[in-house]
Design a protein around this motif. Structure first.
Motif, PDB file in Angstrom:
ATOM      1  N   VAL A 240       0.872  -1.172   0.000  1.00 11.99           N
ATOM      2  CA  VAL A 240       0.000   0.000   0.000  1.00 11.99           C
ATOM      3  C   VAL A 240       0.908   1.220   0.000  1.00 11.99           C
ATOM      4  CG1 VAL A 240      -1.915   1.205   1.113  1.00 11.99           C
ATOM      5  CG2 VAL A 240      -1.659  -1.281   1.399  1.00 11.99           C
TER       6      VAL A 240
ATOM      7  N   ASN B 157      -7.437   2.671   7.876  1.00 14.75           N
ATOM      8  CA  ASN B 157      -8.176   1.954   6.850  1.00 14.75           C
ATOM      9  C   ASN B 157      -7.590   0.559   6.630  1.00 14.75           C
ATOM     10  OD1 ASN B 157     -10.402   2.990   5.391  1.00 14.75           O
ATOM     11  ND2 ASN B 157      -9.259   2.591   3.498  1.00 14.75           N
ATOM     12  N   LEU B 158      -6.281   0.534   6.479  1.00 13.32           N
ATOM     13  CA  LEU B 158      -5.588  -0.735   6.259  1.00 13.32           C
ATOM     14  C   LEU B 158      -5.630  -1.599   7.520  1.00 13.32           C
ATOM     15  CD1 LEU B 158      -3.697  -2.621   4.632  1.00 13.32           C
ATOM     16  CD2 LEU B 158      -1.772  -1.269   5.482  1.00 13.32           C
TER      17      LEU B 158
ATOM     18  N   GLU C  33      -8.995  -3.095   8.086  1.00 14.50           N
ATOM     19  CA  GLU C  33      -9.300  -4.127   7.103  1.00 14.50           C
ATOM     20  C   GLU C  33      -8.620  -5.446   7.477  1.00 14.50           C
ATOM     21  OE1 GLU C  33      -9.437  -2.293   3.258  1.00 14.50           O
ATOM     22  OE2 GLU C  33      -8.803  -4.193   2.362  1.00 14.50           O
TER      23      GLU C  33
ATOM     24  N   ARG D  68     -12.444   0.856   0.948  1.00 17.83           N
ATOM     25  CA  ARG D  68     -11.852  -0.464   1.140  1.00 17.83           C
ATOM     26  C   ARG D  68     -10.774  -0.756   0.115  1.00 17.83           C
ATOM     27  NH1 ARG D  68     -13.104  -5.525   3.163  1.00 17.83           N
ATOM     28  NH2 ARG D  68     -12.756  -6.633   1.219  1.00 17.83           N
ATOM     29  N   LEU D  69      -9.646  -1.262   0.602  1.00 12.70           N
ATOM     30  CA  LEU D  69      -8.574  -1.608  -0.322  1.00 12.70           C
ATOM     31  C   LEU D  69      -8.816  -2.988  -0.927  1.00 12.70           C
ATOM     32  CD1 LEU D  69      -5.699  -0.490   2.061  1.00 12.70           C
ATOM     33  CD2 LEU D  69      -6.294   0.659  -0.065  1.00 12.70           C
TER      34      LEU D  69
ATOM     35  N   TYR E   1      -1.483  -1.220  -3.839  1.00 11.35           N
ATOM     36  CA  TYR E   1      -2.785  -0.648  -3.508  1.00 11.35           C
ATOM     37  C   TYR E   1      -2.661   0.841  -3.183  1.00 11.35           C
ATOM     38  CZ  TYR E   1      -4.731  -5.355  -3.101  1.00 11.35           C
ATOM     39  OH  TYR E   1      -5.164  -6.631  -3.352  1.00 11.35           O
ATOM     40  N   GLY E   2      -3.800   1.490  -3.178  1.00 10.98           N
ATOM     41  CA  GLY E   2      -3.862   2.901  -2.783  1.00 10.98           C
ATOM     42  C   GLY E   2      -3.829   3.809  -3.998  1.00 10.98           C
ATOM     43  N   ARG E   3      -4.318   5.028  -3.813  1.00 16.16           N
ATOM     44  CA  ARG E   3      -4.327   5.989  -4.915  1.00 16.16           C
ATOM     45  C   ARG E   3      -3.001   6.744  -4.886  1.00 16.16           C
ATOM     46  NH1 ARG E   3      -5.396  11.115  -5.785  1.00 16.16           N
ATOM     47  NH2 ARG E   3      -6.058  11.645  -3.659  1.00 16.16           N
TER      48      ARG E   3
ATOM     49  N   ILE F 220      -7.450  -5.754   0.236  1.00 15.83           N
ATOM     50  CA  ILE F 220      -6.147  -6.430   0.200  1.00 15.83           C
ATOM     51  C   ILE F 220      -6.212  -7.852   0.759  1.00 15.83           C
ATOM     52  CG2 ILE F 220      -5.247  -5.647   2.434  1.00 15.83           C
ATOM     53  CD1 ILE F 220      -2.622  -4.950   0.812  1.00 15.83           C
TER      54      ILE F 220
ATOM     55  N   THR G 102      -4.271   7.174   1.788  1.00 16.63           N
ATOM     56  CA  THR G 102      -4.946   6.127   2.560  1.00 16.63           C
ATOM     57  C   THR G 102      -4.616   6.338   4.031  1.00 16.63           C
ATOM     58  OG1 THR G 102      -4.754   4.536   0.752  1.00 16.63           O
ATOM     59  CG2 THR G 102      -5.185   3.632   2.936  1.00 16.63           C
TER      60      THR G 102
END
Lengths: 579, 425
Positions: B119, B391-392, B395, B420-421, B366-368, B423, B387
């Protein structure tokens, strides 16, 4: 479900086993027994106050200390401790005179370091890398073979020998000095202005840092101490300010070299020009080319204002700019402070609203440090830390206010600030007594003092501090070691304390010689034994449960074994972990 | 008898809890005891384990997971950038835009097998650049709130649905219990399993010392911790039979020398010993690279070699058991996009984290990605956070550990299902 031992051993076999394990006392004939100073028994409130003062202003009472403090009066005791220069400290001085490291200048330390490095390199070449003794992992105890190798290696390596001596000297001062409050304050400032001995040149700069920067100022004024730290090679190296330069600046030597380039004969005898070029390129590559924020940030966050002290990222950068040029003159040859005019950022800066006009040099850094030293946020932050050390983890407002007030009144006279704290009602409040858990150093030193012992002349006692989780000068982050009970108390750490307590009682802890006869003579009369140890070691603080446990667990043991067990339980008891 | 193994380990299990109380720790530690009474579950089989790794000192996420596809990366880091994949000392390509630092080569097969996910641009919503505040926030799980006294991992233990009653539910490898594991649920700090080993002492002597110290610490605890259960002692006996000094990693796994390799080896050992380990924690330091951090080689590369080598050895050692394990790496913040004047980097904002395990949907970053465009940076200087670390963490708790009450673990944080990622699938 309560745990009960499955096997109840017979007293004979158990006692025998304990003896075999070395848990029994030393097999020497009883020597002089310590006796309390004669006179009428002082009242228990005065004793309790004396014990509290000794717990916080010293590394814990030795046998008889409480009576001595009661006898001279607590006020006089505090006065004496606040004027350490008037206290004679002969026994310690004799011990310290044996340590070569204390007579070794920073320049000599640097030479020894360079020599040790060369020697090590050569040994490695000769023996092959695999033969090189590996130091133990932080926090892991070396086994006996490793210890032997390390000892051998330390003798072979003069720097390690000197650093080992420095650790011994540190322990000897904590245990033996009569100037106890001064030593406590040295420890406080060493932790407040933490430098990690494991970082590069700090391996040899650290002793000089403590000796020449911290110790002379531990009860001086805060701004003097702050400026001395800012100029110390150890801190300049540790937090990278030595390398922080104005962008675009260039050291004059390099400029000269650059001009000399192309002229034959100027790049070094016999050096092939290509190699000289590549060395030059490498030097150019690694040469500092701009500011480094590391020290500037920690200066404000940790040393002065505190993390909530109201500074911004812009302030951090501007402090770094103001301190550009504060560096070390040849760290490996002449480790001393130097201000490099060429590296200084001469532009305009603003810090916390204060404007520093263009064109100034080192003086603006000094002005900045003075301003930080007397900033209200600094007074509060550092006073809170002092109160957390001396009064309670979560420092009461009353004593912090008293400290800040003394700071304002005296311009940061540390002596006055400490006096204000230890004479504040909060210091003496019953709820703040025995309210702090001892740090590993405090626990170990207080245990050695409690049994009236002295450290031997090996680094072993310092290694025990490391085993308890806070090796001397071994904290990597600039925060220094935490001292709140939440960070000090966990099962593993307590287990180690119990083990060390038993080791000391059994005369088996490395680094310390103990004569239990000074505490209590071996006796089959458990009541007499328990009450003697409660008096001499715990100063009468044992709880009903502790007393009962001492009796229950030793009833079936022989006199010497019982004594060892009772002393070990006293040092390992919950009461002894607090101060 | 030596000084390091005299007192029986059972003391440490029992007196551990007792001692906390008798040394006057906060009421939270009393709730711990009460809590232990309420929860007397049986041992749970096939238990999931979460291993959290804290890279203390703020790892340079941009040289660990290299955005070689971002043009600003090379512009801002003329001396420390990791070359593009294929070049000498180049990054190891992950997805055509990001690459691994070459010192992390042992992790590449894990990424390619889909067991490792990354991420990027992850971090805290709090703006602090103080290591110590940022670490606290990441460990309490409450960025910006300094008054939180317990850690998110401990709260996860408190709010676990069912669990075995063992003292090994939460273990930190180290000498201090990290803030993340402090709180009401029992958690241990173990520096080294070996130092709890007993050397040639007689059982009856150990019992005597054990019962002495147990009794000593019991009095002030008014018996609340007499609840340390039979399972606890069973676990201790199991640990004893595991014989720490004889441990041989499986599948030829070779852990790098050093404290982090040791910590990972011991976590593997605890997992394989079936002691009911739910959350393990280890620190790895040396990331505060203000000076001469190096590029493909050098200071950071050396730290990453130990880091990546240890994670890879751990995975190999655990083999199939990685199905029940997730490793999560974290660091308090990242470092400046631009290198500083000393061929290093200063304190920044977002960084990268890794998630490793049999159940991870890996092989993906992952992630923007906010890009390194100065206009998109945090305060014009650092990689922006896209992120929130919670959040991670949330999850992973819900997907792997099975935590249902995320609101209790991350108070004040509204977990956004849209963010939500995925992952863990």
């Amino acid at each position: 479900m309560r745990y009960q031992p499955n096997v109840t051993p017979t007293s004979r076999s158990l006692a025998g086993a304990l003896l075999l394990m070395g848990l029994a006392g030393l097999a020497v004939p009883p020597a002089g027994i310590w006796r309390a100073p004669s006179g009428t028994p002082p009242d228990s409130a005065a004793r309790a106050r004396a014990l509290h003062a000794l717990n916080r202003l010293t590394y814990g009472p030795r046998p008889g200390d409480v009576d001595r403090v009661v006898a001279i009066g607590i006020d006089r005791f505090i006065d004496e401790q606040l004027s350490p220069e008037k206290i004679s400290d002969q026994a310690l001085e004799q011990r310290l005179a044996t340590y070569e490291v204390l007579k070794t200048s920073p320049e000599q330390m640097a030479r020894v370091f360079a020599q040790a490095q060369r020697q090590q390199l050569q040994q490695r070449r000769e023996r092959g890398d695999s033969m090189r003794p590996q130091p133990p992992e932080p926090g892991m105890m070396p086994d006996s073979a490793q210890r032997a190798r390390l000892r051998q290696d330390a003798m072979d390596n003069p720097l390690r020998r000197l650093l080992g001596q420095y650790q011994q000297a540190t322990m000897a001062r904590a245990v033996m000095s009569e100037r106890q409050l001064y030593e406590v304050m040295v420890d406080f400032w060493t932790n407040h202005f933490n430098v990690f001995i494991g970082k590069g040149a700090d391996r040899f700069l650290l002793p000089g840092y403590i000796e020449e920067t911290i110790r002379p100022r531990a009860l001086g004024t805060f701004d003097d101490l702050l400026i001395a730290v800012a100029k110390s090679p150890a801190m300049l190296f540790y937090l990278d300010n030595a390398q922080s330069v104005a962008p675009g600046s260039e050291p004059p030597q390099l400029a000269r070299l650059r001009q000399a380039r192309g002229r034959p004969g100027r790049m070094g005898f016999g050096m092939n020009p290509e190699r000289a070029e590549s060395l030059m390129a490498r030097a150019e590559e690694r040469r500092p080319k701009g500011i480094n924020e590391n020290y500037a940030r920690e200066l404000m966050e940790l040393h002065t204002l505190g993390v909530d002290g109201g500074y911004t990222q812009q302030d951090v950068q501007n402090v770094a700019r103001i301190l550009t040029g504060w560096s070390i003159n040849q760290p490996r040859q002449r480790p001393e402070f130097v201000f490099n005019e060429w590296a200084h950022d001469h532009g305009v800066k603003t810090v916390l609203g204060q404007r520093f006009p263009a064109g100034r040099g080192m003086d603006e850094g000094v002005e900045l440090l003075h301003a930080l030293a007397k900033h209200p946020a600094t007074m509060r932050h550092v006073s809170e830390k002092l109160c957390a050390r001396l009064v309670r983890d979560d420092p009461p407002d009353g004593c912090v206010d008293a400290a800040v007030h003394a700071w304002e009144r005296t311009g940061g006279d540390i002596r006055a600030v400490v006096r204000a704290i230890v004479t504040s009602p909060d210091f003496w409040a019953p709820e703040n007594r025995a309210a702090k858990v001892k740090t590993p150093l405090e626990f170990l030193v207080s245990a050695v003092r409690a049994v009236g012992a002295s450290p031997d002349t090996t680094p072993a006692l310092a290694m025990l501090v490391a085993r308890l989780g806070q090796p001397l000068f071994g904290q990597q982050p600039p925060t220094g070691y935490p001292e709140t009970r939440e960070s000090l108390v966990n099962s593993g750490a307590l287990l180690q304390r119990m083990n060390i307590a038993l080791g000391i009682a059994a005369g088996r802890a490395p680094g310390v010689r103990v004569d239990l006869d000074r505490l209590a003579l071996p006796t089959a009369d458990i009541e007499t034994l328990v009450s003697a140890v409660n008096k001499t070691v715990l100063n009468g603080t044992a709880s009903a449960n502790t007393l009962k446990t001492m009796r229950d667990q030793t009833r079936d043991l022989s006199g010497e074994t019982a004594r060892t067990m009772v002393v070990g339980m006293a040092l390992g008891s919950p009461e002894f972990q607090r101060q | 008898m030596t000084c390091n193994g005299d007192v029986d380990r059972r003391v440490f299990v029992k007196a551990g809890g007792l001692a906390l109380v008798s040394l006057g720790l906060d009421p939270i530690f009393l709730t711990r005891a009460a809590y232990a009474v309420q929860r007397a579950g049986g041992p749970a089989a096939g238990k999931k384990t979460l291993v959290c790794i804290f890279q203390r000192g703020a790892v340079d996420g941009l040289n660990m997971i290299v955005p070689y596809g971002d043009p600003f990366y090379y512009r801002e880091r003329p001396r420390i950038a990791i070359p593009r994949p294929g070049a000498n000392g180049g990054a190891l390509d992950l997805n055509g835009y990001f690459g691994l630092h070459p010192a992390l080569a042992p992790l590449l097969p894990l990424y390619q097998r889909g067991e490792l996910g990354v991420v990027h641009a992850i971090g805290s919503p709090d703006v602090t650049r103080s290591h110590f505040d940022a670490q606290d926030y990441m460990e309490t799980g409450t960025p910006g709130v300094k008054s939180t006294s317990d850690g998110w991992l401990n709260r996860a233990l408190v709010h676990a649905k069912d669990h075995a009653e063992t003292p090994f539910r939460g273990v930190a490898l180290g000498q201090q219990l990290p803030r993340a594991l402090r709180g009401a649920a029992p958690a241990l700090a173990i520096d080294n399993l070996q130092t709890f080993g007993l050397r040639g002492n007689r059982e009856d002597v150990r019992d005597r010392l054990a019962s002495a110290f147990e009794q000593l610490y019991q009095g002030s605890a008014t018996g609340v911790v007499a609840s340390s259960s039979a399972e606890g002692f069973e676990a201790v006996r199991m640990l004893k039979t595991a014989n720490p000094t004889q441990y041989e990693p499986a599948n030829g796994a070779a852990y790098p020398r050093g404290p982090f390799g040791n910590a990972m080896r011991q976590i593997a050992q605890l997992i394989k010993s079936d002691l009911g380990l739910e959350i393990a924690f280890a620190d790895v330091g040396g990331w505060d690279t203000h000076v001469n951090q190096g590029s493909s080689e050098g200071q950071l590369a050396q730290r990453l070699t130990e880091f990546g080598g240890s994670l890879a050895a751990f995975t190999r050692d655990l083999g199939d058991r990685m199905q029940d394990v997730v490793v999560l790496t974290m660091s308090e913040f990242g470092r400046t996009v631009a290198e500083n004047g000393n061929v290093g980097t200063d304190h920044g904002h977002a960084t990268a984290m890794m998630v490793l395990g049999g159940g991870v949907k890996g092989g993906k970053v992952y992630g923007r990605w906010p890009t390194l465009d100065p206009a998109k940076r945090f305060e014009g200087r650092d990689l922006a956070v896209t992120t929130d670390f919670r959040n991670l963490f949330a999850e992973i708790l819900s997907g792997h550990v099975g935590t249902a009450d995320l609101g209790a673990v991350f108070p004040g944080y509204a977990h956004d299902p849209a963010g939500r990622l995925g992952i863990l699938g």
